[in-house]
Design a protein around this motif. Structure first.
Motif, mmCIF file in Angstrom:
data_model
loop_
_atom_site.group_PDB
_atom_site.id
_atom_site.type_symbol
_atom_site.label_atom_id
_atom_site.label_comp_id
_atom_site.label_asym_id
_atom_site.label_seq_id
_atom_site.Cartn_x
_atom_site.Cartn_y
_atom_site.Cartn_z
ATOM 1 N N GLY A 35 -22.098 -79.187 -14.649
ATOM 2 C CA GLY A 35 -22.476 -78.953 -16.030
ATOM 3 C C GLY A 35 -23.986 -78.961 -16.149
ATOM 4 N N LYS A 36 -24.493 -78.337 -17.196
ATOM 5 C CA LYS A 36 -25.938 -78.334 -17.427
ATOM 6 C C LYS A 36 -26.429 -79.756 -17.700
ATOM 7 C CE LYS A 36 -26.086 -75.415 -20.871
ATOM 8 N NZ LYS A 36 -26.627 -74.490 -21.903
ATOM 9 N N ASN A 37 -27.725 -79.976 -17.535
ATOM 10 C CA ASN A 37 -28.304 -81.260 -17.922
ATOM 11 C C ASN A 37 -28.039 -81.492 -19.406
ATOM 12 O OD1 ASN A 37 -29.329 -81.778 -15.382
ATOM 13 N ND2 ASN A 37 -31.341 -80.913 -15.824
ATOM 14 N N GLY A 38 -27.522 -82.663 -19.735
ATOM 15 C CA GLY A 38 -27.216 -82.969 -21.128
ATOM 16 C C GLY A 38 -25.835 -82.540 -21.568
ATOM 17 N N ALA A 39 -25.053 -81.938 -20.644
ATOM 18 C CA ALA A 39 -23.706 -81.486 -21.010
ATOM 19 C C ALA A 39 -22.736 -82.652 -21.175
ATOM 20 C CB ALA A 39 -23.173 -80.509 -19.965
ATOM 21 N N GLU A 177 -3.573 -90.310 -1.200
ATOM 22 C CA GLU A 177 -3.504 -91.298 -2.282
ATOM 23 C C GLU A 177 -4.811 -91.429 -3.037
ATOM 24 O OE1 GLU A 177 -0.742 -92.920 -3.332
ATOM 25 O OE2 GLU A 177 0.234 -91.545 -1.939
ATOM 26 N N ARG A 178 -5.842 -90.788 -2.564
ATOM 27 C CA ARG A 178 -7.176 -91.008 -3.127
ATOM 28 C C ARG A 178 -7.641 -89.816 -3.973
ATOM 29 N NH1 ARG A 178 -11.959 -93.679 0.640
ATOM 30 N NH2 ARG A 178 -12.594 -95.210 -0.923
ATOM 31 N N CYS A 179 -8.352 -90.117 -5.035
ATOM 32 C CA CYS A 179 -8.983 -89.102 -5.879
ATOM 33 C C CYS A 179 -10.481 -89.386 -5.882
ATOM 34 C CB CYS A 179 -8.421 -89.170 -7.304
ATOM 35 S SG CYS A 179 -9.212 -88.039 -8.480
ATOM 36 N N ILE A 180 -11.265 -88.371 -5.515
ATOM 37 C CA ILE A 180 -12.714 -88.513 -5.463
ATOM 38 C C ILE A 180 -13.339 -87.542 -6.456
ATOM 39 C CG2 ILE A 180 -14.776 -88.363 -4.006
ATOM 40 C CD1 ILE A 180 -13.006 -88.962 -1.586
ATOM 41 N N VAL A 181 -14.192 -88.067 -7.334
ATOM 42 C CA VAL A 181 -14.849 -87.246 -8.350
ATOM 43 C C VAL A 181 -16.355 -87.369 -8.138
ATOM 44 C CG1 VAL A 181 -15.113 -86.762 -10.810
ATOM 45 C CG2 VAL A 181 -12.974 -87.770 -9.965
ATOM 46 N N ILE A 182 -17.015 -86.218 -7.947
ATOM 47 C CA ILE A 182 -18.453 -86.202 -7.686
ATOM 48 C C ILE A 182 -19.127 -85.323 -8.720
ATOM 49 C CG2 ILE A 182 -20.260 -85.729 -6.002
ATOM 50 C CD1 ILE A 182 -18.107 -85.852 -3.817
ATOM 51 N N SER A 183 -20.069 -85.898 -9.453
ATOM 52 C CA SER A 183 -20.851 -85.137 -10.422
ATOM 53 C C SER A 183 -22.201 -84.805 -9.818
ATOM 54 C CB SER A 183 -21.045 -85.962 -11.700
ATOM 55 O OG SER A 183 -22.021 -85.366 -12.534
ATOM 56 N N THR A 184 -22.654 -83.569 -10.033
ATOM 57 C CA THR A 184 -23.964 -83.189 -9.516
ATOM 58 C C THR A 184 -24.511 -81.993 -10.268
ATOM 59 O OG1 THR A 184 -25.220 -82.655 -7.502
ATOM 60 C CG2 THR A 184 -23.080 -81.592 -7.770
ATOM 61 N N VAL A 205 -13.982 -78.849 -21.161
ATOM 62 C CA VAL A 205 -13.789 -78.431 -19.776
ATOM 63 C C VAL A 205 -13.334 -76.974 -19.803
ATOM 64 C CG1 VAL A 205 -12.417 -78.736 -17.682
ATOM 65 C CG2 VAL A 205 -13.251 -80.738 -18.925
ATOM 66 N N VAL A 206 -14.180 -76.084 -19.282
ATOM 67 C CA VAL A 206 -13.849 -74.658 -19.326
ATOM 68 C C VAL A 206 -13.192 -74.188 -18.037
ATOM 69 C CG1 VAL A 206 -15.606 -74.090 -21.042
ATOM 70 C CG2 VAL A 206 -16.204 -74.041 -18.606
ATOM 71 N N VAL A 207 -13.382 -74.938 -16.941
ATOM 72 C CA VAL A 207 -12.751 -74.603 -15.663
ATOM 73 C C VAL A 207 -12.278 -75.877 -14.991
ATOM 74 C CG1 VAL A 207 -13.116 -73.677 -13.332
ATOM 75 C CG2 VAL A 207 -14.110 -72.497 -15.291
ATOM 76 N N ASN A 208 -11.053 -75.858 -14.495
ATOM 77 C CA ASN A 208 -10.528 -76.918 -13.639
ATOM 78 C C ASN A 208 -9.601 -76.238 -12.641
ATOM 79 O OD1 ASN A 208 -9.578 -79.215 -12.406
ATOM 80 N ND2 ASN A 208 -8.320 -79.897 -14.137
ATOM 81 N N GLY A 263 -22.787 -67.923 -13.993
ATOM 82 C CA GLY A 263 -22.039 -66.929 -14.760
ATOM 83 C C GLY A 263 -21.334 -67.534 -15.952
ATOM 84 N N ILE A 264 -20.773 -68.717 -15.761
ATOM 85 C CA ILE A 264 -20.026 -69.358 -16.845
ATOM 86 C C ILE A 264 -20.952 -69.875 -17.938
ATOM 87 C CG2 ILE A 264 -18.624 -71.399 -17.383
ATOM 88 C CD1 ILE A 264 -17.117 -70.821 -14.761
ATOM 89 N N ILE A 265 -22.054 -70.519 -17.563
ATOM 90 C CA ILE A 265 -22.929 -71.066 -18.602
ATOM 91 C C ILE A 265 -23.752 -69.967 -19.274
ATOM 92 C CG2 ILE A 265 -23.053 -73.313 -17.473
ATOM 93 C CD1 ILE A 265 -25.920 -72.598 -16.615
ATOM 94 N N SER A 266 -23.731 -68.750 -18.698
ATOM 95 C CA SER A 266 -24.410 -67.626 -19.345
ATOM 96 C C SER A 266 -23.651 -67.147 -20.574
ATOM 97 C CB SER A 266 -24.572 -66.463 -18.364
ATOM 98 O OG SER A 266 -23.326 -65.823 -18.122
ATOM 99 N N GLY A 267 -22.420 -67.653 -20.720
ATOM 100 C CA GLY A 267 -21.618 -67.280 -21.873
ATOM 101 C C GLY A 267 -20.588 -66.209 -21.595
ATOM 102 N N ASN A 268 -20.405 -65.852 -20.316
ATOM 103 C CA ASN A 268 -19.416 -64.835 -19.959
ATOM 104 C C ASN A 268 -18.013 -65.420 -20.021
ATOM 105 O OD1 ASN A 268 -17.641 -63.081 -18.437
ATOM 106 N ND2 ASN A 268 -19.474 -62.050 -17.675
ATOM 107 N N LYS A 269 -17.319 -65.127 -21.092
ATOM 108 C CA LYS A 269 -15.988 -65.701 -21.297
ATOM 109 C C LYS A 269 -14.923 -64.993 -20.472
ATOM 110 C CE LYS A 269 -16.912 -67.583 -25.877
ATOM 111 N NZ LYS A 269 -17.004 -68.947 -25.344
ATOM 112 N N GLU A 270 -15.218 -63.779 -19.969
ATOM 113 C CA GLU A 270 -14.227 -63.055 -19.180
ATOM 114 C C GLU A 270 -13.934 -63.782 -17.873
ATOM 115 O OE1 GLU A 270 -13.214 -58.427 -17.904
ATOM 116 O OE2 GLU A 270 -15.185 -58.952 -18.736
ATOM 117 N N ILE A 271 -14.954 -64.446 -17.306
ATOM 118 C CA ILE A 271 -14.749 -65.201 -16.067
ATOM 119 C C ILE A 271 -13.757 -66.336 -16.303
ATOM 120 C CG2 ILE A 271 -15.835 -66.664 -14.324
ATOM 121 C CD1 ILE A 271 -18.399 -65.075 -14.719
ATOM 122 N N THR A 272 -13.979 -67.103 -17.356
ATOM 123 C CA THR A 272 -13.083 -68.225 -17.625
ATOM 124 C C THR A 272 -11.697 -67.741 -18.036
ATOM 125 O OG1 THR A 272 -13.957 -68.370 -19.886
ATOM 126 C CG2 THR A 272 -14.945 -69.802 -18.237
#
Length: 284
Positions: A35-39, A177-184, A205-208, A263-272
């Motif tokens: 996500g963008k800074n501040g998202a 058994e493990r779930c790992i979540v990494i933010s960057t 959340v626009v993509v998962n 592409g996604i944060i540019s506002g292209n909704k067709e990708i999502t």
């Protein structure tokens, strides 16, 4: 593992970071949260581990309400924030006092991780550089053997060899058994590590999606010109025009996470729309 439903959260009631956010994260995956800074990436992680409290909605971790912070949940969750404080203790004393909170802590594995990271086990933590402190904390988190491991910007402060070691150790620590979540925000640090990408944008959340699913639905390629080609998003590069195209024939390409994110944060909704259409099936 994690079930978030209709979660609304903000540090001010009239300014929400998330609105009716929904997210399910399962065991056996390494998730990359982008996500963008501040998202609100860090705030979302804090909601997951019970350090922030939703205004509306629910966040469940293994069936526990995360904000209750019950010991039975916390003993199976390890969270490494981007900014942290280490005491003026040796590594061994820190482990002596802290490891008992995690019933499955593996002492042998911890010292093995320290050795791979080249962090001295006898040093006083507060005397180490920030990068060395972070490597120690990553080693501790891996050795805690919790079912949920949450890391916020873990590669910040690491040099290139340490980033390589980090990816190697994280990949080796994943179990069914493990779930790992990494933010960057350093997308390229994760593109060879994660198997599922979660993108946070515009308070939701626009993509998962798993990386393999993204590769089935989208084609990442270089084209000499965008004319006559259905381009969803493109950027100029030294190799030509790097582009994302629809992939109706299911041709294989390596997912370019940075290009996808841009592409996604540019506002292209067709990708999502393509990614989130469950009935989409490539023609083989």
């Amino acid at each position: 593992m994690i079930h978030i439903e209709n979660l609304s959260f903000g540090y001010k009631k009239d300014k929400l970071l998330f609105h009716n956010l929904n997210l399910i994260l399962s065991r056996g995956h390494i998730y990359g949260l982008l996500g963008k800074n501040g998202a609100g990436k860090s705030s979302l992680l804090k909601n997951m581990v019970g350090l922030a409290f939703p205004q509306q909605g629910t966040c469940l971790v293994q069936g526990y309400t995360s904000s209750d912070r019950l010991p039975s949940m916390l003993e199976n969750v390890f969270f490494l924030p981007e900014e942290f404080h280490v005491p003026s203790l040796s590594t061994k004393k820190y482990v002596h006092y802290t490891a008992p909170f995690y019933p499955s802590f593996d002492y042998d594995a911890f010292y093995s991780y320290l050795k791979e990271f080249e962090v001295p086990s006898e040093a006083v933590l507060s005397d180490l550089s920030f990068g060395q402190q972070k490597k120690m904390m990553i080693a501790f988190g891996l050795a805690a053997n919790t079912d949920l491991l949450v890391l916020d910007e873990p590669t910040n402060g690491l040099d290139i060899p340490s980033k390589v070691q980090f990816r190697k150790l994280i990949a080796g620590a994943l179990t069914l058994e493990r779930c790992i979540v990494i933010s960057t925000h350093q997308v390229r640090d994760l593109d060879s590590l994660i198997d599922t990408v979660v993108i946070l944008h515009d308070r939701e959340v626009v993509v998962n999606q798993e990386m393999d699913t993204i590769a089935e639905k989208l084609l990442f390629t270089t084209v000499p010109t965008s004319q006559g080609v259905q381009v969803l998003y493109a950027e100029e590069s030294v190799r030509g025009i790097t582009a994302i195209l629809p992939n109706p024939e299911g041709a294989y390409s390596r997912v370019d996470l940075e290009l996808l994110f841009n592409g996604i944060i540019s506002g292209n909704k067709e990708i999502t729309q393509i990614l989130n259409t469950s009935h989409y099936a490539p023609t083989i």
